[in-house]
Design a protein around this motif. Structure first.
Motif, PDB file in Angstrom:
ATOM      1  N   MET A 156      28.630  61.401  15.988  1.00 46.71           N
ATOM      2  CA  MET A 156      29.429  62.283  15.155  1.00 46.71           C
ATOM      3  C   MET A 156      30.549  61.504  14.484  1.00 46.71           C
ATOM      4  O   MET A 156      31.208  60.669  15.106  1.00 46.71           O
ATOM      5  CB  MET A 156      30.028  63.418  15.999  1.00 46.71           C
ATOM      6  CG  MET A 156      30.908  64.382  15.202  1.00 46.71           C
ATOM      7  SD  MET A 156      31.650  65.682  16.220  1.00 46.71           S
ATOM      8  CE  MET A 156      30.206  66.635  16.624  1.00 46.71           C
ATOM      9  N   ASN A 157      30.778  61.817  13.233  1.00 51.75           N
ATOM     10  CA  ASN A 157      31.918  61.291  12.488  1.00 51.75           C
ATOM     11  C   ASN A 157      32.590  62.444  11.766  1.00 51.75           C
ATOM     12  O   ASN A 157      31.923  63.373  11.292  1.00 51.75           O
ATOM     13  CB  ASN A 157      31.469  60.231  11.465  1.00 51.75           C
ATOM     14  CG  ASN A 157      30.949  58.971  12.123  1.00 51.75           C
ATOM     15  OD1 ASN A 157      31.702  58.070  12.448  1.00 51.75           O
ATOM     16  ND2 ASN A 157      29.638  58.918  12.327  1.00 51.75           N
ATOM     17  N   GLY A 182      46.925  70.095  16.297  1.00 53.19           N
ATOM     18  CA  GLY A 182      46.689  68.666  16.175  1.00 53.19           C
ATOM     19  C   GLY A 182      45.393  68.358  15.471  1.00 53.19           C
ATOM     20  O   GLY A 182      44.687  69.238  14.962  1.00 53.19           O
ATOM     21  N   ILE A 183      45.069  67.059  15.468  1.00 45.74           N
ATOM     22  CA  ILE A 183      43.873  66.545  14.796  1.00 45.74           C
ATOM     23  C   ILE A 183      43.136  65.627  15.771  1.00 45.74           C
ATOM     24  O   ILE A 183      43.753  64.779  16.422  1.00 45.74           O
ATOM     25  CB  ILE A 183      44.242  65.769  13.517  1.00 45.74           C
ATOM     26  CG1 ILE A 183      44.962  66.682  12.527  1.00 45.74           C
ATOM     27  CG2 ILE A 183      43.005  65.151  12.880  1.00 45.74           C
ATOM     28  CD1 ILE A 183      45.515  65.945  11.329  1.00 45.74           C
ATOM     29  N   ILE A 184      41.818  65.818  15.882  1.00 49.68           N
ATOM     30  CA  ILE A 184      40.965  64.941  16.666  1.00 49.68           C
ATOM     31  C   ILE A 184      39.958  64.296  15.720  1.00 49.68           C
ATOM     32  O   ILE A 184      39.263  64.988  14.969  1.00 49.68           O
ATOM     33  CB  ILE A 184      40.243  65.716  17.781  1.00 49.68           C
ATOM     34  CG1 ILE A 184      41.270  66.333  18.748  1.00 49.68           C
ATOM     35  CG2 ILE A 184      39.302  64.794  18.543  1.00 49.68           C
ATOM     36  CD1 ILE A 184      40.642  67.178  19.833  1.00 49.68           C
ATOM     37  N   LEU A 185      39.904  62.967  15.751  1.00 46.37           N
ATOM     38  CA  LEU A 185      39.003  62.214  14.887  1.00 46.37           C
ATOM     39  C   LEU A 185      37.786  61.774  15.684  1.00 46.37           C
ATOM     40  O   LEU A 185      37.916  61.268  16.809  1.00 46.37           O
ATOM     41  CB  LEU A 185      39.723  60.993  14.306  1.00 46.37           C
ATOM     42  CG  LEU A 185      41.006  61.281  13.516  1.00 46.37           C
ATOM     43  CD1 LEU A 185      41.655  59.966  13.069  1.00 46.37           C
ATOM     44  CD2 LEU A 185      40.734  62.176  12.324  1.00 46.37           C
ATOM     45  N   PHE A 186      36.597  61.944  15.104  1.00 44.72           N
ATOM     46  CA  PHE A 186      35.347  61.556  15.758  1.00 44.72           C
ATOM     47  C   PHE A 186      34.772  60.329  15.061  1.00 44.72           C
ATOM     48  O   PHE A 186      34.637  60.292  13.838  1.00 44.72           O
ATOM     49  CB  PHE A 186      34.334  62.707  15.702  1.00 44.72           C
ATOM     50  CG  PHE A 186      34.771  63.925  16.473  1.00 44.72           C
ATOM     51  CD1 PHE A 186      34.538  64.018  17.829  1.00 44.72           C
ATOM     52  CD2 PHE A 186      35.428  64.969  15.833  1.00 44.72           C
ATOM     53  CE1 PHE A 186      34.939  65.133  18.545  1.00 44.72           C
ATOM     54  CE2 PHE A 186      35.828  66.089  16.537  1.00 44.72           C
ATOM     55  CZ  PHE A 186      35.585  66.170  17.899  1.00 44.72           C
ATOM     56  N   ASP A 187      34.439  59.327  15.870  1.00 42.05           N
ATOM     57  CA  ASP A 187      33.832  58.099  15.368  1.00 42.05           C
ATOM     58  C   ASP A 187      32.670  57.753  16.294  1.00 42.05           C
ATOM     59  O   ASP A 187      32.881  57.182  17.370  1.00 42.05           O
ATOM     60  CB  ASP A 187      34.862  56.973  15.330  1.00 42.05           C
ATOM     61  CG  ASP A 187      34.283  55.688  14.761  1.00 42.05           C
ATOM     62  OD1 ASP A 187      33.156  55.725  14.239  1.00 42.05           O
ATOM     63  OD2 ASP A 187      34.949  54.643  14.862  1.00 42.05           O
ATOM     64  N   ARG A 188      31.471  58.157  15.875  1.00 41.22           N
ATOM     65  CA  ARG A 188      30.270  57.988  16.689  1.00 41.22           C
ATOM     66  C   ARG A 188      30.414  58.701  18.034  1.00 41.22           C
ATOM     67  O   ARG A 188      30.497  59.921  18.053  1.00 41.22           O
ATOM     68  CB  ARG A 188      29.934  56.500  16.818  1.00 41.22           C
ATOM     69  CG  ARG A 188      29.479  55.899  15.480  1.00 41.22           C
ATOM     70  CD  ARG A 188      29.317  54.426  15.547  1.00 41.22           C
ATOM     71  NE  ARG A 188      30.588  53.735  15.730  1.00 41.22           N
ATOM     72  CZ  ARG A 188      30.720  52.424  15.762  1.00 41.22           C
ATOM     73  NH1 ARG A 188      29.637  51.656  15.661  1.00 41.22           N
ATOM     74  NH2 ARG A 188      31.890  51.874  15.898  1.00 41.22           N
ATOM     75  N   GLY A 246      45.462  59.302  22.927  1.00 42.20           N
ATOM     76  CA  GLY A 246      44.385  58.651  23.654  1.00 42.20           C
ATOM     77  C   GLY A 246      43.031  59.015  23.082  1.00 42.20           C
ATOM     78  O   GLY A 246      42.918  59.501  21.956  1.00 42.20           O
ATOM     79  N   PHE A 247      41.982  58.777  23.882  1.00 45.63           N
ATOM     80  CA  PHE A 247      40.630  59.031  23.395  1.00 45.63           C
ATOM     81  C   PHE A 247      39.702  59.365  24.553  1.00 45.63           C
ATOM     82  O   PHE A 247      39.991  59.117  25.728  1.00 45.63           O
ATOM     83  CB  PHE A 247      40.090  57.816  22.634  1.00 45.63           C
ATOM     84  CG  PHE A 247      39.864  56.592  23.490  1.00 45.63           C
ATOM     85  CD1 PHE A 247      38.669  56.403  24.151  1.00 45.63           C
ATOM     86  CD2 PHE A 247      40.858  55.636  23.626  1.00 45.63           C
ATOM     87  CE1 PHE A 247      38.453  55.290  24.942  1.00 45.63           C
ATOM     88  CE2 PHE A 247      40.659  54.513  24.410  1.00 45.63           C
ATOM     89  CZ  PHE A 247      39.448  54.335  25.073  1.00 45.63           C
ATOM     90  N   LEU A 248      38.539  59.950  24.194  1.00 44.26           N
ATOM     91  CA  LEU A 248      37.442  60.207  25.116  1.00 44.26           C
ATOM     92  C   LEU A 248      36.181  59.609  24.513  1.00 44.26           C
ATOM     93  O   LEU A 248      35.981  59.657  23.290  1.00 44.26           O
ATOM     94  CB  LEU A 248      37.217  61.698  25.360  1.00 44.26           C
ATOM     95  CG  LEU A 248      38.293  62.507  26.063  1.00 44.26           C
ATOM     96  CD1 LEU A 248      39.283  63.075  25.042  1.00 44.26           C
ATOM     97  CD2 LEU A 248      37.655  63.659  26.840  1.00 44.26           C
ATOM     98  N   GLU A 249      35.333  59.064  25.377  1.00 44.54           N
ATOM     99  CA  GLU A 249      34.038  58.566  24.947  1.00 44.54           C
ATOM    100  C   GLU A 249      32.950  59.398  25.609  1.00 44.54           C
ATOM    101  O   GLU A 249      33.009  59.681  26.806  1.00 44.54           O
ATOM    102  CB  GLU A 249      33.869  57.088  25.295  1.00 44.54           C
ATOM    103  CG  GLU A 249      34.692  56.165  24.418  1.00 44.54           C
ATOM    104  CD  GLU A 249      34.343  54.703  24.636  1.00 44.54           C
ATOM    105  OE1 GLU A 249      33.447  54.431  25.476  1.00 44.54           O
ATOM    106  OE2 GLU A 249      34.960  53.851  23.985  1.00 44.54           O
ATOM    107  N   PHE A 250      31.947  59.794  24.815  1.00 50.02           N
ATOM    108  CA  PHE A 250      30.874  60.648  25.294  1.00 50.02           C
ATOM    109  C   PHE A 250      29.634  59.806  25.561  1.00 50.02           C
ATOM    110  O   PHE A 250      29.301  58.914  24.801  1.00 50.02           O
ATOM    111  CB  PHE A 250      30.544  61.731  24.263  1.00 50.02           C
ATOM    112  CG  PHE A 250      31.728  62.568  23.880  1.00 50.02           C
ATOM    113  CD1 PHE A 250      32.072  63.674  24.623  1.00 50.02           C
ATOM    114  CD2 PHE A 250      32.512  62.248  22.777  1.00 50.02           C
ATOM    115  CE1 PHE A 250      33.168  64.454  24.288  1.00 50.02           C
ATOM    116  CE2 PHE A 250      33.605  63.012  22.421  1.00 50.02           C
ATOM    117  CZ  PHE A 250      33.927  64.121  23.190  1.00 50.02           C
TER     118      PHE A 250
END
Length: 314
Positions: A88-89, A113-119, A140-144
């Motif tokens: 997802m992007n 807020g805003i959450i950005l998706f990069d792959r 921070g971030f989460l990886e799926f």
């Protein structure tokens, strides 16, 4: 209760290799989405689907029954790659959202807020929320993947938490959650600004209740099952203890929270320098005192108090 339907005919052209979505306009309660793109019939790749519009955050409960969310988010994203491992992007932007989770005493309100998706990564670009009468800011971030990977930080200001039932704490904190959905650590520092004990509560009973093990829920939340604590708890220079059981008590707190959400443990000392306190219905003057927590596997307070009281009619 999410019922999705199309507002106009969905136009799809199909070949032996893929389905091309030319037009699909979907709506539901507080949801309005447009979908276009190509969905291949093979798992090897070639998917390219664009989604944009507004979505009701209540749909998150379809992914996890322990989540209760309210609010609307604006979505502008694309899904590419294989159907087995889509990437997802795009971005997800929301305002005035609420999120509550089973087994967690505090939820969040007015989240924006805003959450950005990069792959396979979701990065928090900017996220603020209210909880317990205070404010929180996240980054921070989460990886799926097969496991969720956390790298999250929270900056907390004047947030009140009620635990145990008759006690509430107001504090500032800087916390980090690192690890995976199977094994993670919540670490950081909590500065206690104020503690309040409900009227009619007895200190001895509260300490006894705190030392009892917490009953495990029938199905612990998957987000809490593998979490461990490593949090330092300290009193602020102007720490206030407000209760009908005490008067003019000067207290210093230096504790470390360990263990898990289902089996917490405290290590350290609460020092009482002066004041008056009520124990088992009798009022005492405190000359000095320590409440020590020495057991590394559970909350087990040990009292060492020098008290005075006055009696008559004996």
């Amino acid at each position: 209760d999410v019922q999705i339907h199309n507002t106009q005919p969905i136009l799809v052209s199909v070949t032996a290799q893929a389905a091309k979505i030319a037009s699909a306009h979907l709506t539901a309660r507080d949801t309005n989405l447009e979908v276009t793109g190509v969905v291949p019939f093979k798992d090897t790749g070639g998917a390219n689907v664009a989604v944009q519009g507004n979505v009701n955050l209540g749909i998150l409960q379809l992914l996890n029954a322990d989540l209760l969310a309210r609010g609307t988010a604006n979505v502008n994203a694309t899904l590419r790659g294989s159907l087995r491992n889509p990437q997802m992007n795009g971005r997800l932007e929301f305002a005035n959202a609420s999120l509550y989770m089973n087994d967690v005493p505090n939820g969040v309100d007015n989240a924006s807020g805003i959450i950005l998706f990069d792959r396979n990564r979701a990065t928090i670009d900017k996220l603020t929320a209210e909880t317990g009468g205070g404010r929180m800011a996240f980054r921070g971030f989460l990886e799926f993947g097969d496991l969720l990977i956390y790298r999250l930080q929270a900056d907390v200001r004047q947030v009140r938490v009620r635990y145990p039932e008759d006690v509430s704490f107001t504090s500032d904190a800087q916390l980090s959650l690192n690890g995976t959905s199977e094994a993670s650590t919540l670490s950081g520092t909590v500065i206690l600004n104020r503690a309040a004990i409900a009227a009619g509560a007895d200190l001895a009973r509260l300490l006894a209740e705190a030392s009892k093990p917490s009953p495990a829920p029938p199905s612990p939340s998957e987000y809490l099952r593998g979490m461990r604590f490593d949090v330092r708890l300290q009193s602020a220079p102007l720490f206030e203890l407000e209760t009908s059981l005490t008067r003019n008590v000067q207290t210093e707190v230096d504790l470390r929270l360990r263990g898990t959400p289902l089996s917490p443990a405290l290590l350290g000392t609460i020092t009482v320098n002066s004041g008056e306190i009520q124990i088992f219905g009798n009022r005492y003057t405190v000359n000095r005192g320590d409440i020590r927590f020495l057991n590394p596997v559970k909350i087990e307070p040990t009292l060492d108090l020098d008290l005075e009281t006055r009696t008559r009619g004996i």
